[in-house]
Design a protein around this motif. Structure first.
Motif, PDB file in Angstrom:
ATOM      1  N   THR A 154      -4.085  12.583   2.595  1.00 24.92           N
ATOM      2  CA  THR A 154      -4.759  11.148   2.122  1.00 24.92           C
ATOM      3  C   THR A 154      -4.101  10.241   3.123  1.00 24.92           C
ATOM      4  OG1 THR A 154      -4.929  11.974  -0.169  1.00 24.92           O
ATOM      5  CG2 THR A 154      -4.871   9.995   0.273  1.00 24.92           C
ATOM      6  N   GLY A 155      -2.947  10.166   3.655  1.00 22.63           N
ATOM      7  CA  GLY A 155      -2.556   9.204   4.250  1.00 22.63           C
ATOM      8  C   GLY A 155      -3.130   9.370   5.820  1.00 22.63           C
ATOM      9  N   PHE A 156      -3.234  10.679   6.217  1.00 28.00           N
ATOM     10  CA  PHE A 156      -4.000  10.423   7.686  1.00 28.00           C
ATOM     11  C   PHE A 156      -5.367  10.153   7.388  1.00 28.00           C
ATOM     12  CE2 PHE A 156      -0.454  13.225   8.901  1.00 28.00           C
ATOM     13  CZ  PHE A 156      -0.195  12.753  10.006  1.00 28.00           C
ATOM     14  N   ALA A 157      -5.971  10.250   6.305  1.00 27.61           N
ATOM     15  CA  ALA A 157      -7.575   9.822   6.132  1.00 27.61           C
ATOM     16  C   ALA A 157      -7.663   8.414   6.347  1.00 27.61           C
ATOM     17  CB  ALA A 157      -7.993  10.321   4.777  1.00 27.61           C
ATOM     18  N   TYR A 158      -6.487   7.476   6.224  1.00 27.20           N
ATOM     19  CA  TYR A 158      -6.731   6.072   6.506  1.00 27.20           C
ATOM     20  C   TYR A 158      -6.398   5.808   7.776  1.00 27.20           C
ATOM     21  CZ  TYR A 158      -6.731   5.216   1.394  1.00 27.20           C
ATOM     22  OH  TYR A 158      -7.280   5.133   0.106  1.00 27.20           O
ATOM     23  N   LEU A 159      -6.163   6.643   8.648  1.00 27.62           N
ATOM     24  CA  LEU A 159      -5.763   6.275  10.091  1.00 27.62           C
ATOM     25  C   LEU A 159      -6.864   5.548  10.876  1.00 27.62           C
ATOM     26  CD1 LEU A 159      -3.518   6.492  12.069  1.00 27.62           C
ATOM     27  CD2 LEU A 159      -4.143   8.653  12.928  1.00 27.62           C
ATOM     28  N   PRO A 160      -8.202   6.098  10.616  1.00 24.95           N
ATOM     29  CA  PRO A 160      -9.336   5.456  11.263  1.00 24.95           C
ATOM     30  C   PRO A 160      -9.524   3.973  11.028  1.00 24.95           C
ATOM     31  CG  PRO A 160      -9.875   7.827  10.876  1.00 24.95           C
ATOM     32  CD  PRO A 160      -8.694   7.302   9.878  1.00 24.95           C
TER      33      PRO A 160
ATOM     34  N   ALA B  66       2.164   6.406   5.966  1.00 19.84           N
ATOM     35  CA  ALA B  66       3.627   6.279   5.886  1.00 19.84           C
ATOM     36  C   ALA B  66       3.849   6.941   4.472  1.00 19.84           C
ATOM     37  CB  ALA B  66       4.215   4.978   6.068  1.00 19.84           C
ATOM     38  N   GLY B  67       3.244   6.431   3.345  1.00 16.60           N
ATOM     39  CA  GLY B  67       3.248   7.058   2.154  1.00 16.60           C
ATOM     40  C   GLY B  67       3.215   8.405   1.964  1.00 16.60           C
ATOM     41  N   GLY B  68       2.035   8.751   2.557  1.00 16.79           N
ATOM     42  CA  GLY B  68       1.869  10.401   2.514  1.00 16.79           C
ATOM     43  C   GLY B  68       2.936  11.199   3.260  1.00 16.79           C
ATOM     44  N   VAL B  69       3.302  10.511   4.384  1.00 19.15           N
ATOM     45  CA  VAL B  69       4.123  11.369   5.476  1.00 19.15           C
ATOM     46  C   VAL B  69       5.515  11.618   4.600  1.00 19.15           C
ATOM     47  CG1 VAL B  69       5.544  11.237   7.542  1.00 19.15           C
ATOM     48  CG2 VAL B  69       2.927  11.090   7.349  1.00 19.15           C
ATOM     49  N   LEU B  70       6.331  10.328   4.134  1.00 21.67           N
ATOM     50  CA  LEU B  70       7.416  10.501   3.482  1.00 21.67           C
ATOM     51  C   LEU B  70       7.553  11.005   2.232  1.00 21.67           C
ATOM     52  CD1 LEU B  70       8.124   6.504   4.359  1.00 21.67           C
ATOM     53  CD2 LEU B  70       9.168   8.408   5.359  1.00 21.67           C
ATOM     54  N   THR B  71       6.364  11.016   1.437  1.00 21.96           N
ATOM     55  CA  THR B  71       6.532  11.650   0.166  1.00 21.96           C
ATOM     56  C   THR B  71       6.505  13.174   0.377  1.00 21.96           C
ATOM     57  OG1 THR B  71       5.482   9.600  -0.805  1.00 21.96           O
ATOM     58  CG2 THR B  71       5.216  11.881  -2.232  1.00 21.96           C
ATOM     59  N   ASP B  72       5.522  13.538   1.328  1.00 20.53           N
ATOM     60  CA  ASP B  72       5.424  15.032   1.621  1.00 20.53           C
ATOM     61  C   ASP B  72       6.819  15.625   2.191  1.00 20.53           C
ATOM     62  OD1 ASP B  72       3.125  16.025   0.342  1.00 20.53           O
ATOM     63  OD2 ASP B  72       2.357  16.231   2.064  1.00 20.53           O
ATOM     64  N   TRP B  73       7.182  14.969   3.318  1.00 23.08           N
ATOM     65  CA  TRP B  73       8.252  15.686   3.882  1.00 23.08           C
ATOM     66  C   TRP B  73       9.735  15.227   3.577  1.00 23.08           C
ATOM     67  CZ3 TRP B  73       6.904  14.166   9.833  1.00 23.08           C
ATOM     68  CH2 TRP B  73       5.517  15.004  10.097  1.00 23.08           C
TER      69      TRP B  73
ATOM     70  N   ALA C 266       1.028  -1.126  -0.062  1.00 25.90           N
ATOM     71  CA  ALA C 266       0.138   0.054  -0.193  1.00 25.90           C
ATOM     72  C   ALA C 266       0.859   1.185   0.137  1.00 25.90           C
ATOM     73  CB  ALA C 266      -0.983  -0.095   1.129  1.00 25.90           C
ATOM     74  N   VAL C 267       2.137   1.300   0.415  1.00 26.76           N
ATOM     75  CA  VAL C 267       2.823   2.380   0.688  1.00 26.76           C
ATOM     76  C   VAL C 267       3.068   3.269  -0.495  1.00 26.76           C
ATOM     77  CG1 VAL C 267       5.242   1.388   0.389  1.00 26.76           C
ATOM     78  CG2 VAL C 267       4.919   3.354   1.845  1.00 26.76           C
ATOM     79  N   VAL C 268       2.968   2.561  -1.770  1.00 23.42           N
ATOM     80  CA  VAL C 268       3.336   3.298  -2.869  1.00 23.42           C
ATOM     81  C   VAL C 268       2.096   4.196  -3.550  1.00 23.42           C
ATOM     82  CG1 VAL C 268       5.072   1.540  -3.643  1.00 23.42           C
ATOM     83  CG2 VAL C 268       2.995   1.348  -4.401  1.00 23.42           C
ATOM     84  N   ASN C 269       0.933   3.814  -3.233  1.00 20.19           N
ATOM     85  CA  ASN C 269      -0.328   4.260  -3.831  1.00 20.19           C
ATOM     86  C   ASN C 269      -0.129   6.032  -3.746  1.00 20.19           C
ATOM     87  OD1 ASN C 269      -1.728   2.119  -4.757  1.00 20.19           O
ATOM     88  ND2 ASN C 269      -2.258   1.536  -2.675  1.00 20.19           N
TER      89      ASN C 269
END
Length: 483
Positions: free
Chosen positions: A315-321, A166-173, A39-42
């Motif tokens: 988007t990444g945070f939206a998957y946390l719940p 993780a994909g959202g955090v790593l890609t953005d930061w 999932a991390v690449v999506n």
């Protein structure tokens, strides 16, 4: 000759009892790493496309190269672990996975990245069945085994959801490359853990013979069949580019059945394993569950990006719940199996999964996260958490120890294959709806968003129907065992 189990330990601690908590932690970390990488690449796909100049049609192979090789080699991976030692094979898979992650992270062109992702999938096909086989043979007490499978199911499901975060955090930061680099320290820690706490276990009999023709037939058949399904998106179901690989894949899978039934002296997959109603039901549930989860990740990510203009991080945070829901529900799955049996537990899990997808099918271009997405993702996550753990328990129930790797590999293979096939079919459904709404009209921004939302909603609705097939299959699982 009758097969027997030989257990050897590569350290002076061989006489000590296995440290069950550490074994569970190592197996869960390995499974987390495998599912995380699906999932991390999506979320990072747009950045990868821009950086390495993927075309719109070839970008899908960043995901599919991993998924196809993972599904295609899982049965062989489980069999190799049974024959040549789970600890040795476990360590080899970790090394291969870590090196492929390094190569993918430093890749400078599309071909190198896709190749690295394929090698990652090959390594994951060795690691994943080994984790479940180690748990099944280490935790001999039924109560402890159910708890272990519950934890395994929790991280298996949550790995996908946290992968999006993780994909959202790593890609953005940092950079999209860190979605691969992050596997390197995890691989080092995992290698040390396996070397320290996992004892060797292998099965010796008339010889360590692999069913090479069967392995080649099933692997090639799965790869070609999934490739044909993927081709249906850009070329349509009636195109020769779709029909030829579909027919070839089915012929290869038919050849595999003939080889296993009539030719192989030591079959890769003894067909009598399907005489177990529990194994058969668990694998059908796993396939439909995989189709539901893969499609949800893919289409919800596209909806958030293309319709609601979410950033990768948001988007990444939206998957946390969803991740929390999977983890919490998975902890209740094993106790439910003990109290009410696998049948009732699987029916409940797949019913929640189907209900969550049907709820998502009500989205439109104006849907907000709090009002339209939070509820259904929590429901779907609960269903996935319950069904993943319960299917893992049912999928190895009553299987002899020498077939534990086969049973776990089969379960993982059907989950990944169901995900790949389901995603390809639903992508074709969504694309047809989008193209139909945009054909012959001036594509304004509002109309494009409406078309995408409508296409993804239809995909969710069809996905709910696939999950409903899993509900029906769950009724074939064993009921509550008699005291």
């Amino acid at each position: 000759m009758t097969a027997h189990v030989t257990e050897t330990v590569g350290t002076p601690r061989s006489s000590a009892p296995p440290r069950l908590g550490l074994v569970l932690a190592v197996c869960c970390l390995a499974q987390f790493l495998v599912t995380l990488s699906v999932a991390v690449v999506n979320v990072a796909l747009p950045a990868i496309q821009s950086s390495l100049h993927f075309s719109a049609s070839s970008l899908q192979w960043v995901v599919n190269a991993y998924t196809i090789t993972f599904a295609g080699f899982l049965l062989l991976g489980g069999r190799i672990a049974d024959l040549f030692g789970r600890r040795r094979v476990f360590l080899t898979g970790i090394v291969l996975f870590t090196l492929a992650s390094l190569v993918g992270g430093i890749s400078q062109n599309a071909g190198t990245l896709v190749t690295a992702r394929a090698v990652q999938g090959l390594a994951a096909a060795v690691i994943a069945p080994t984790t479940l086989a180690v748990l099944g043979t280490t935790f001999t007490d039924p109560h402890q085994r159910h708890k272990a499978f519950g934890a395994w199911g929790a991280v298996s499901g949550a790995g996908g959801a946290f992968g999006a975060l993780a994909g959202g955090v790593l890609t953005d930061w940092l950079s999209w490359r860190w979605i691969l680099f992050v596997n390197i320290p995890l691989g080092v820690v995992l290698f040390a853990g396996v070397a320290w706490v996992i004892t060797e276990l292998r099965h010796e009999g008339s010889g360590k013979r692999l069913d090479v023709p069967g392995a080649l037939a099933v692997t090639a058949g799965l790869v070609v069949l999934v490739f044909g399904i993927v081709q249906s998106g850009p070329h349509g179901w009636d195109s020769a580019r779709t029909l030829v690989p579909l027919v070839a894949g089915l012929l290869l899978l038919g050849a595999f059945v003939v080889i296993e039934a009539r030719v192989a002296a030591e079959p890769l997959m003894p067909l009598d394993i399907f005489r177990s109603r529990s194994v058969t039901a668990a694998n059908v549930v796993a396939a439909t569950s995989g189709a539901a989860l893969f499609s949800m990740f893919y289409f919800l990510t596209l909806f958030l990006h293309q319709v609601r203009d979410y950033s990768p991080l948001r988007t990444g945070f939206a998957y946390l719940p969803l991740a929390v829901s999977i983890m919490v529900a998975a902890q209740f799955s094993a106790p439910l199996v003990r109290r009410v049996g696998a049948r009732t537990t699987l029916v409940a899990g797949m019913t929640l999964t189907a209900g969550g997808l049907l709820w998502l099918a009500a989205i439109d271009e104006h849907a907000t996260f709090a009002a339209a997405l939070l509820g259904p993702t929590i429901v779907l996550g609960a269903g996935q958490g319950i069904s993943m753990s319960a299917s893992a328990i049912a999928g190895v129930a009553g299987v002899p120890p020498h077939q534990a790797g086969l049973a776990s590999g089969l379960l993982n293979a059907t989950r990944q294959l169901g995900g790949a096939l389901g995603l390809a079919v639903l992508a074709a459904v969504a694309t047809t709806r989008v193209n139909g709404l945009l054909d012959g009209v001036r594509p304004t921004a509002d109309l494009v968003r409406h078309a995408y939302a409508s296409g993804y909603a239809l995909a969710f609705a069809v996905g709910a129907g696939i999950a409903a097939v899993g509900v029906v299959a769950a009724f074939a699982a064993p009921g509550k065992p008699r005291d």
